[in-house]
Every structure is written in C-alpha cells, then in structure tokens.
Design a protein around this motif. Structure first.
Motif, PDB file in Angstrom:
ATOM      1  N   LYS A 193      31.437  35.599  40.097  1.00 45.41           N
ATOM      2  CA  LYS A 193      31.236  36.994  39.710  1.00 45.41           C
ATOM      3  C   LYS A 193      31.879  37.278  38.363  1.00 45.41           C
ATOM      4  O   LYS A 193      31.303  37.969  37.506  1.00 45.41           O
ATOM      5  CB  LYS A 193      31.821  37.931  40.770  1.00 45.41           C
ATOM      6  N   PHE A 194      33.067  36.739  38.138  1.00 46.70           N
ATOM      7  CA  PHE A 194      33.781  36.977  36.885  1.00 46.70           C
ATOM      8  C   PHE A 194      32.993  36.441  35.696  1.00 46.70           C
ATOM      9  O   PHE A 194      32.870  37.113  34.668  1.00 46.70           O
ATOM     10  CB  PHE A 194      35.160  36.314  36.936  1.00 46.70           C
ATOM     11  N   ILE A 195      32.461  35.230  35.838  1.00 44.45           N
ATOM     12  CA  ILE A 195      31.695  34.630  34.738  1.00 44.45           C
ATOM     13  C   ILE A 195      30.422  35.422  34.482  1.00 44.45           C
ATOM     14  O   ILE A 195      30.050  35.667  33.324  1.00 44.45           O
ATOM     15  CB  ILE A 195      31.378  33.155  35.059  1.00 44.45           C
ATOM     16  N   THR A 196      29.745  35.855  35.543  1.00 46.19           N
ATOM     17  CA  THR A 196      28.532  36.666  35.388  1.00 46.19           C
ATOM     18  C   THR A 196      28.848  37.982  34.691  1.00 46.19           C
ATOM     19  O   THR A 196      28.113  38.422  33.798  1.00 46.19           O
ATOM     20  CB  THR A 196      27.885  36.942  36.757  1.00 46.19           C
ATOM     21  N   ASP A 197      29.944  38.609  35.068  1.00 48.91           N
ATOM     22  CA  ASP A 197      30.313  39.911  34.500  1.00 48.91           C
ATOM     23  C   ASP A 197      30.746  39.816  33.045  1.00 48.91           C
ATOM     24  O   ASP A 197      30.519  40.745  32.259  1.00 48.91           O
ATOM     25  CB  ASP A 197      31.448  40.551  35.317  1.00 48.91           C
ATOM     26  N   ASN A 198      31.360  38.695  32.674  1.00 46.30           N
ATOM     27  CA  ASN A 198      31.985  38.618  31.349  1.00 46.30           C
ATOM     28  C   ASN A 198      31.348  37.637  30.374  1.00 46.30           C
ATOM     29  O   ASN A 198      31.585  37.733  29.175  1.00 46.30           O
ATOM     30  CB  ASN A 198      33.462  38.252  31.509  1.00 46.30           C
ATOM     31  N   TYR A 199      30.532  36.679  30.888  1.00 45.01           N
ATOM     32  CA  TYR A 199      29.977  35.670  30.003  1.00 45.01           C
ATOM     33  C   TYR A 199      28.450  35.586  30.101  1.00 45.01           C
ATOM     34  O   TYR A 199      27.747  35.967  29.171  1.00 45.01           O
ATOM     35  CB  TYR A 199      30.610  34.305  30.296  1.00 45.01           C
ATOM     36  N   TYR A 200      27.930  35.073  31.208  1.00 46.86           N
ATOM     37  CA  TYR A 200      26.486  34.894  31.382  1.00 46.86           C
ATOM     38  C   TYR A 200      26.220  34.781  32.879  1.00 46.86           C
ATOM     39  O   TYR A 200      27.150  34.620  33.675  1.00 46.86           O
ATOM     40  CB  TYR A 200      25.987  33.633  30.665  1.00 46.86           C
ATOM     41  N   GLU A 201      24.953  34.877  33.272  1.00 49.63           N
ATOM     42  CA  GLU A 201      24.620  34.816  34.693  1.00 49.63           C
ATOM     43  C   GLU A 201      25.037  33.457  35.266  1.00 49.63           C
ATOM     44  O   GLU A 201      24.520  32.415  34.866  1.00 49.63           O
ATOM     45  CB  GLU A 201      23.127  35.030  34.923  1.00 49.63           C
TER      46      GLU A 201
END
Length: 249
Positions: A193-201
């Motif tokens: 979730k963190f990576i999706t929210d801050n970087y990419y899906e």
C-alpha cells in the motif's frame, strides 16, 4: 569525416552491420532513414548515425531491440547521461570478462581443484541494466513514480523514505514469527500500500520483483537490514513470496 548523408551500403561499410539489418531497423521503427532518394534508396544523416551508435552500444550490452527502442524514444531520454551509463555497464562487462579470464587461466595452470560457479554470475550487470530500463524504458510504473515525485515538495522525499524504513523496522521485530503469520502478512500489505500511495501501483507481480531486489541488491539489503536488523531483507522476501502466492498477480 562523416558525410552529410550516407547510403545504406555506406553505413554498412562504416559500421560493419549488414544492409539487411538496417532495412530491418527501419521496418520495426528503431532507426528510420533521414530520407529517401528519388530512386527510393534510404539515406542517413549525422543524427541518424548518432542514434545508430546508441543502438549498437545497447546491443553490445545485450539489450533487446524492443527495450532499446523504448529507451531511445522516451521523452526524458538524455543522450549524455545514457552514454555515461553505457560506459559504466561496459566497464562492468569488462571486469566480468577479466574475472573469467583469470579463472580460466587458473584452471589451465592448476587444473580444476574445486568447482566455482560464482565467477559466471552477472547479477551486478543485470541489476544496473534493470535500473536503466526502469529510468528510460518509459514504463507505466516509472511514469507513475515520476508524477508522484514531481507532486512532492522538496523536503518530503527523505520523510517518505524514512516512513518505508519504519515498516521494515517493524517487520524486523517480527522475525521470530513464521513468514505466513498474520502480523507479518499485514506488514507486507502495508509495504504494498505504501509503495502504491507514494511511488507507483504495486501489483503483486511488482511486489514479487521488489522482494527479489530486496535480497539481490546489496544497497537495498543493507538499508533494510540496518532498519530491522540482520536478516530482515531475507525475512521480508520470504513473507512476500507467501503473500503473493495467496493472491492473483
């Protein structure tokens, strides 16, 4: 001195590649001729030859043509930065070959006394190639990352990075549990979730690849282990395998 424009056969003679290859490059759109003569013959100017040089360097580094085209056609492609990356890759390749030569000479001089297959590994080269593909390959994930990166203010990057390391810190405290434990799996879901929210899906496929990188890339492994203690990177990778196996990619 290169002429203003050159024919297919002149370019072939200059570069050592065949006319058929140049025709094929035109067909797939990786290298279009500058123009055609009245008789329909392809002609190439300095700009086209410069692109051809980039293509041939990437081919020497074993990049597939499809990936080379995506890199060269990226709107963010920077030729001067790319050549620096190509030089670094070539140096890594040269180092790898030198190690193989040393290994082969040792066998020649001493005979095979012990099996050693580490010398054949290309993980360092492949890791750097992956970074180049991610940056210039114009992938959906990179484009998403770029948009989110632009949207951040100047001081937020380190804050975001520290927030991710905090998740690894918490996972490090759970190493006494099995990778499939609910608390551990919740931590993996938090990473996704963190990576999706801050970087990419961060699809399960992407997450699975990150898990491999957390262990295979020394920089990632060290950062994660520094955050959560020795063995955290391996533990997280094992937990990611469990997480992704239970869900559709």
């Amino acid at each position: 001195m290169i002429k203003k424009t050159m024919s297919v056969h002149e370019v072939a003679k200059l570069t050592g590649i065949t006319a058929r290859t140049l025709h094929y490059y035109d067909e797939i759109g990786i290298l279009k001729p500058t123009g055609l003569t009245e008789a329909g013959y392809r002609m190439y100017d300095d700009t086209a030859l410069s692109r051809l040089q980039s293509i041939l360097l990437f081919r020497e580094l074993e990049f597939p043509l499809k990936e080379i085209k995506a890199i060269l056609d990226s709107p963010d492609f920077d030729a001067s930065e790319a050549i620096s990356q190509q030089i670094e890759l070539l140096e890594l390749k040269c180092k790898h070959i030198e190690e193989l030569i040393t290994f082969a000479r040792e066998i020649q001089n001493k005979g095979i006394t012990a099996m050693n297959f580490e010398v054949f590994g290309k993980s360092e080269i492949e890791k750097y190639k992956a970074e180049i593909k991610a940056k210039w390959g114009n992938t959906k994930e990179y484009q998403e990352y770029k948009k989110k990166d632009i949207a951040r203010n100047g001081g937020s990057y380190s804050k975001i990075a520290n927030e991710l390391l905090t998740i690894f810190f918490k996972l490090g405290k759970l190493k006494h549990l099995a990778p499939n434990a609910d608390e551990v799996q919740n931590g993996i879901a938090a990473i996704q979730k963190f990576i999706t929210d801050n970087y990419y899906e961060c699809t399960n496929k992407v997450l699975s690849g990150l898990g491999e990188m957390y262990v295979g890339d020394e920089r990632f492994r060290n950062n994660i282990d520094n955050a959560g203690g020795d063995g955290t990177a391996v533990f997280v990778k094992q937990a990611i395998v469990v997480y992704c196996s239970k869900r559709k990619v």
